[in-house]
Write a protein that holds these residues in place. Sequence first.
Motif, PDB file in Angstrom:
ATOM      1  N   GLY A  38      12.062  32.338  65.899  1.00 18.04           N
ATOM      2  CA  GLY A  38      10.876  31.872  66.891  1.00 18.04           C
ATOM      3  C   GLY A  38       9.544  32.626  66.819  1.00 18.04           C
ATOM      4  O   GLY A  38       8.825  32.507  67.454  1.00 18.04           O
ATOM      5  N   MET A  39       9.477  33.340  65.570  1.00 11.84           N
ATOM      6  CA  MET A  39       8.164  33.876  65.452  1.00 11.84           C
ATOM      7  C   MET A  39       7.260  32.786  65.090  1.00 11.84           C
ATOM      8  O   MET A  39       7.631  31.868  64.364  1.00 11.84           O
ATOM      9  N   THR A  40       6.121  32.787  65.462  1.00 12.89           N
ATOM     10  CA  THR A  40       5.164  31.893  65.148  1.00 12.89           C
ATOM     11  C   THR A  40       4.681  31.836  63.617  1.00 12.89           C
ATOM     12  O   THR A  40       4.863  32.926  63.066  1.00 12.89           O
ATOM     13  N   ASP A  58       2.402  43.274  71.019  1.00 10.63           N
ATOM     14  CA  ASP A  58       3.009  42.594  72.328  1.00 10.63           C
ATOM     15  C   ASP A  58       3.836  41.184  71.723  1.00 10.63           C
ATOM     16  O   ASP A  58       3.309  40.392  70.980  1.00 10.63           O
ATOM     17  N   THR A  59       4.910  41.160  72.322  1.00  7.55           N
ATOM     18  CA  THR A  59       5.851  40.200  72.028  1.00  7.55           C
ATOM     19  C   THR A  59       5.099  38.792  72.058  1.00  7.55           C
ATOM     20  O   THR A  59       5.243  37.684  71.058  1.00  7.55           O
ATOM     21  N   ASP A  60       4.363  38.629  73.060  1.00  9.68           N
ATOM     22  CA  ASP A  60       4.164  37.110  73.309  1.00  9.68           C
ATOM     23  C   ASP A  60       2.708  36.737  72.395  1.00  9.68           C
ATOM     24  O   ASP A  60       2.628  35.444  72.320  1.00  9.68           O
ATOM     25  N   ASP A  61       2.318  37.624  71.549  1.00  8.56           N
ATOM     26  CA  ASP A  61       1.616  37.524  70.596  1.00  8.56           C
ATOM     27  C   ASP A  61       1.968  36.818  69.148  1.00  8.56           C
ATOM     28  O   ASP A  61       1.493  36.273  68.477  1.00  8.56           O
ATOM     29  N   CYS A  62       3.422  36.964  69.133  1.00  6.65           N
ATOM     30  CA  CYS A  62       3.988  36.584  67.905  1.00  6.65           C
ATOM     31  C   CYS A  62       5.203  35.684  68.183  1.00  6.65           C
ATOM     32  O   CYS A  62       5.843  35.178  67.083  1.00  6.65           O
ATOM     33  N   TYR A  63       5.572  35.488  69.355  1.00  8.47           N
ATOM     34  CA  TYR A  63       7.131  34.493  69.512  1.00  8.47           C
ATOM     35  C   TYR A  63       6.574  33.472  70.542  1.00  8.47           C
ATOM     36  O   TYR A  63       5.932  33.527  71.551  1.00  8.47           O
ATOM     37  N   LYS A  64       7.414  32.143  70.384  1.00  6.25           N
ATOM     38  CA  LYS A  64       7.362  31.132  71.215  1.00  6.25           C
ATOM     39  C   LYS A  64       7.717  31.794  72.597  1.00  6.25           C
ATOM     40  O   LYS A  64       9.000  32.255  72.658  1.00  6.25           O
ATOM     41  N   MET A  65       6.845  31.580  73.624  1.00  3.87           N
ATOM     42  CA  MET A  65       7.652  32.025  75.140  1.00  3.87           C
ATOM     43  C   MET A  65       7.795  30.975  76.236  1.00  3.87           C
ATOM     44  O   MET A  65       7.059  29.863  75.843  1.00  3.87           O
ATOM     45  N   ARG A 131       7.644  35.695  81.502  1.00  3.22           N
ATOM     46  CA  ARG A 131       7.792  34.672  80.259  1.00  3.22           C
ATOM     47  C   ARG A 131       8.770  35.318  79.309  1.00  3.22           C
ATOM     48  O   ARG A 131       8.647  36.370  78.920  1.00  3.22           O
ATOM     49  N   ARG A 132       9.838  34.532  78.888  1.00  2.60           N
ATOM     50  CA  ARG A 132      11.025  35.084  78.066  1.00  2.60           C
ATOM     51  C   ARG A 132      10.728  34.144  76.726  1.00  2.60           C
ATOM     52  O   ARG A 132      10.209  33.042  76.634  1.00  2.60           O
ATOM     53  N   THR A 133      11.145  34.902  75.886  1.00  3.86           N
ATOM     54  CA  THR A 133      11.112  34.533  74.430  1.00  3.86           C
ATOM     55  C   THR A 133      12.185  33.022  74.609  1.00  3.86           C
ATOM     56  O   THR A 133      13.105  33.127  75.045  1.00  3.86           O
ATOM     57  N   VAL A 134      11.723  32.062  73.863  1.00  2.00           N
ATOM     58  CA  VAL A 134      12.543  30.701  73.690  1.00  2.00           C
ATOM     59  C   VAL A 134      13.561  30.907  72.928  1.00  2.00           C
ATOM     60  O   VAL A 134      14.621  30.321  73.233  1.00  2.00           O
ATOM     61  N   VAL A 135      13.560  31.271  71.673  1.00  2.00           N
ATOM     62  CA  VAL A 135      14.664  31.511  71.009  1.00  2.00           C
ATOM     63  C   VAL A 135      15.306  32.776  70.711  1.00  2.00           C
ATOM     64  O   VAL A 135      14.514  33.607  70.623  1.00  2.00           O
TER      65      VAL A 135
END
Length: 180
Positions: A38-40, A58-65, A131-135
């Motif tokens: 799920g990492m961009t 920050d997690t939301d800067d690197c993963y699909k949320m 917001r939660r990680t998608v994967v």
Amino acid sequence: MPRAPLSLFALLMLLGCNPPTPQISDADMNYYDAGLPGMTEECRNKLQFGGIAVLPEDTDDCYKMSLPQRWQGLWRNAFESHAFCETPATRCRIEPEADPQPAYTWIEFKSPLDPRIKQAEGLYRIDFIGRRTVVPGNYGHLGLARHAIVVDRLLFIDRQDRPAPHARPMAGDQIVNRMK
């Protein structure tokens, strides 16, 4: 004059032929891809060519949320443990030796928390927009959480356990902090 732009173009073409050297091999990147799905693509490139030190915190800067939504549940605030367990959970803690690991989500807060809450280890009932990680992957401390969630707006927080006797005293036995 026509030779200067042509020379500049040739120089730029030669520089483009030498791509940056990866800091992390393709084989190691496959390992990261398996453990951190799920990492961009942007973060994946930063990781491979700049190493772990250049990744955003920050997690939301690197993963699909996911899109923002309302969440309710328990948050265990402890050293190296920021576990969120969605309602109807009645307990919430990380158990590194457990197999399988209890279901929980790593939690992080976008906006600063009241310092009294941030420093007070314990169990809290919380209600928030986040917001939660998608994967599913391996998030949080030691990669034990299956998801990570980012709290964008805290709506309500209530202390569910009493602080340990050695903990810094707080006003009253419970923290109740309603957010606007």
